[in-house]
Design a protein around this motif. Structure first.
Motif, PDB file in Angstrom:
ATOM      1  N   LEU A 190      27.459  32.994  25.710  1.00  0.00           N
ATOM      2  CA  LEU A 190      27.962  33.023  27.082  1.00  0.00           C
ATOM      3  C   LEU A 190      29.240  32.214  27.230  1.00  0.00           C
ATOM      4  O   LEU A 190      29.337  31.087  26.719  1.00  0.00           O
ATOM      5  N   VAL A 191      30.194  32.797  27.945  1.00  0.00           N
ATOM      6  CA  VAL A 191      31.401  32.084  28.376  1.00  0.00           C
ATOM      7  C   VAL A 191      31.695  32.559  29.787  1.00  0.00           C
ATOM      8  O   VAL A 191      31.631  33.757  30.068  1.00  0.00           O
ATOM      9  N   VAL A 192      31.996  31.629  30.677  1.00  0.00           N
ATOM     10  CA  VAL A 192      32.414  31.976  32.038  1.00  0.00           C
ATOM     11  C   VAL A 192      33.772  31.335  32.280  1.00  0.00           C
ATOM     12  O   VAL A 192      33.926  30.121  32.116  1.00  0.00           O
ATOM     13  N   TRP A 193      34.738  32.170  32.648  1.00  0.00           N
ATOM     14  CA  TRP A 193      36.093  31.714  32.960  1.00  0.00           C
ATOM     15  C   TRP A 193      36.281  31.617  34.468  1.00  0.00           C
ATOM     16  O   TRP A 193      35.685  32.372  35.231  1.00  0.00           O
ATOM     17  N   SER A 194      37.203  30.736  34.845  1.00  0.00           N
ATOM     18  CA  SER A 194      37.717  30.758  36.212  1.00  0.00           C
ATOM     19  C   SER A 194      38.632  31.975  36.342  1.00  0.00           C
ATOM     20  O   SER A 194      38.951  32.649  35.360  1.00  0.00           O
ATOM     21  N   SER A 195      39.080  32.227  37.530  1.00  0.00           N
ATOM     22  CA  SER A 195      39.915  33.388  37.814  1.00  0.00           C
ATOM     23  C   SER A 195      41.276  33.309  37.124  1.00  0.00           C
ATOM     24  O   SER A 195      41.856  32.234  36.970  1.00  0.00           O
ATOM     25  N   ARG A 245      42.967  34.805  44.067  1.00  0.00           N
ATOM     26  CA  ARG A 245      41.510  35.019  44.073  1.00  0.00           C
ATOM     27  C   ARG A 245      40.856  33.878  43.300  1.00  0.00           C
ATOM     28  O   ARG A 245      40.192  34.087  42.289  1.00  0.00           O
ATOM     29  N   PRO A 246      41.038  32.646  43.749  1.00  0.00           N
ATOM     30  CA  PRO A 246      40.637  31.478  42.961  1.00  0.00           C
ATOM     31  C   PRO A 246      39.137  31.320  42.744  1.00  0.00           C
ATOM     32  O   PRO A 246      38.723  30.625  41.811  1.00  0.00           O
ATOM     33  N   ARG A 247      38.321  31.946  43.573  1.00  0.00           N
ATOM     34  CA  ARG A 247      36.869  31.762  43.431  1.00  0.00           C
ATOM     35  C   ARG A 247      36.204  32.828  42.564  1.00  0.00           C
ATOM     36  O   ARG A 247      35.019  32.743  42.281  1.00  0.00           O
ATOM     37  N   TRP A 271      32.033  41.989  29.620  1.00  0.00           N
ATOM     38  CA  TRP A 271      32.716  41.152  30.607  1.00  0.00           C
ATOM     39  C   TRP A 271      32.319  41.657  31.986  1.00  0.00           C
ATOM     40  O   TRP A 271      32.125  42.844  32.195  1.00  0.00           O
ATOM     41  N   THR A 272      32.179  40.706  32.898  1.00  0.00           N
ATOM     42  CA  THR A 272      31.815  41.024  34.273  1.00  0.00           C
ATOM     43  C   THR A 272      32.687  40.195  35.208  1.00  0.00           C
ATOM     44  O   THR A 272      32.761  38.979  35.066  1.00  0.00           O
ATOM     45  N   LEU A 273      33.343  40.860  36.118  1.00  0.00           N
ATOM     46  CA  LEU A 273      34.162  40.192  37.135  1.00  0.00           C
ATOM     47  C   LEU A 273      33.299  39.995  38.370  1.00  0.00           C
ATOM     48  O   LEU A 273      32.750  40.957  38.922  1.00  0.00           O
ATOM     49  N   LEU A 274      33.155  38.734  38.784  1.00  0.00           N
ATOM     50  CA  LEU A 274      32.280  38.364  39.896  1.00  0.00           C
ATOM     51  C   LEU A 274      33.062  37.637  40.979  1.00  0.00           C
ATOM     52  O   LEU A 274      34.057  36.966  40.677  1.00  0.00           O
ATOM     53  N   THR A 275      32.586  37.749  42.215  1.00  0.00           N
ATOM     54  CA  THR A 275      33.201  36.996  43.306  1.00  0.00           C
ATOM     55  C   THR A 275      32.139  36.577  44.321  1.00  0.00           C
ATOM     56  O   THR A 275      31.205  37.333  44.574  1.00  0.00           O
ATOM     57  N   PRO A 276      32.305  35.384  44.910  1.00  0.00           N
ATOM     58  CA  PRO A 276      31.446  34.995  46.025  1.00  0.00           C
ATOM     59  C   PRO A 276      32.038  35.446  47.369  1.00  0.00           C
ATOM     60  O   PRO A 276      31.414  35.303  48.409  1.00  0.00           O
ATOM     61  N   ASP A 277      33.259  35.953  47.320  1.00  0.00           N
ATOM     62  CA  ASP A 277      33.992  36.330  48.523  1.00  0.00           C
ATOM     63  C   ASP A 277      33.815  37.820  48.825  1.00  0.00           C
ATOM     64  O   ASP A 277      33.200  38.556  48.052  1.00  0.00           O
ATOM     65  N   ASP A 278      34.423  38.253  49.909  1.00  0.00           N
ATOM     66  CA  ASP A 278      34.450  39.679  50.209  1.00  0.00           C
ATOM     67  C   ASP A 278      35.242  40.391  49.118  1.00  0.00           C
ATOM     68  O   ASP A 278      36.305  39.910  48.710  1.00  0.00           O
ATOM     69  N   PRO A 279      34.754  41.525  48.644  1.00  0.00           N
ATOM     70  CA  PRO A 279      35.491  42.267  47.620  1.00  0.00           C
ATOM     71  C   PRO A 279      36.836  42.750  48.146  1.00  0.00           C
ATOM     72  O   PRO A 279      36.963  43.078  49.330  1.00  0.00           O
ATOM     73  N   PRO A 280      37.829  42.806  47.274  1.00  0.00           N
ATOM     74  CA  PRO A 280      39.102  43.394  47.679  1.00  0.00           C
ATOM     75  C   PRO A 280      38.940  44.916  47.786  1.00  0.00           C
ATOM     76  O   PRO A 280      37.882  45.459  47.451  1.00  0.00           O
TER      77      PRO A 280
END
Length: 118
Positions: free
Chosen positions: A53-58, A63-65, A83-92
Motif C-alpha cells: 500500500l502507498v497513499v499519495w497526497s494530491s 484539489r488538495p484533499r 490506483w484509485t483517485l479518492l476525494t472527501p469533497d464534492d466530485p468535479p
C-alpha cells in the motif's frame, strides 16, 4: 471518501520494487518517470505499508484533499497495481474527472511501466 476513478494493470517487477518506485519516485535519475506538469505538485506519502500500500497526497493544488491510493499484489514475478483517485469533497464534473483519470493512467500505466523496460 468518494472514488473518482480507478484502474488495475500488471506491472513487470514484484510489489516491493514498484512500492519503492512509488515511495521514492526520483530515487533513480536514470529512470525518471514522475515528470510533473506546471499545474502539478510532487505528492507526499500520506500512508504506506510495504509492499502492498502507498497513499499519495494530491498532484493538483486546486484539489488538495484528494488522495491517490495504490494497492499492490503479487502476480507471479510481477504485480498487480491498482490506483484509485479518492476525494472527501464534492466530485468535479465528468470532464475534469476524465482528465485526472487520463493523467494518472498515463503516469502509472505508461511512464512508471516504461521505466521498468515494458
Amino acid at each position: 471518501m468518494v472514488e473518482l476513478a480507478s484502474r488495475t494493470r500488471e506491472q513487470p517487477p514484484p510489489p516491493s520494487v514498484v512500492w519503492e518506485a512509488l515511495t521514492e519516485p526520483n530515487r533513480d535519475p536514470s529512470r525518471p518517470w514522475l515528470e510533473l506538469r506546471d499545474d502539478e505538485v510532487a505528492p507526499e506519502i500520506v500512508e504506506a505499508a510495504k509492499p502492498t500500500l502507498v497513499v499519495w497526497s494530491s498532484l493538483w493544488p486546486d484539489r488538495p484533499r484528494d488522495r491517490i491510493r495504490f494497492d499492490l499484489e503479487p502476480l507471479g514475478r510481477a504485480c498487480s497495481l491498482r490506483w484509485t483517485l479518492l476525494t472527501p469533497d464534492d466530485p468535479p464534473d465528468d470532464e475534469r474527472i476524465g482528465r485526472l483519470r487520463y493523467r494518472l493512467n498515463y503516469l502509472i500505466n505508461g511512464e512508471l511501466r516504461y521505466s521498468f523496460g515494458q
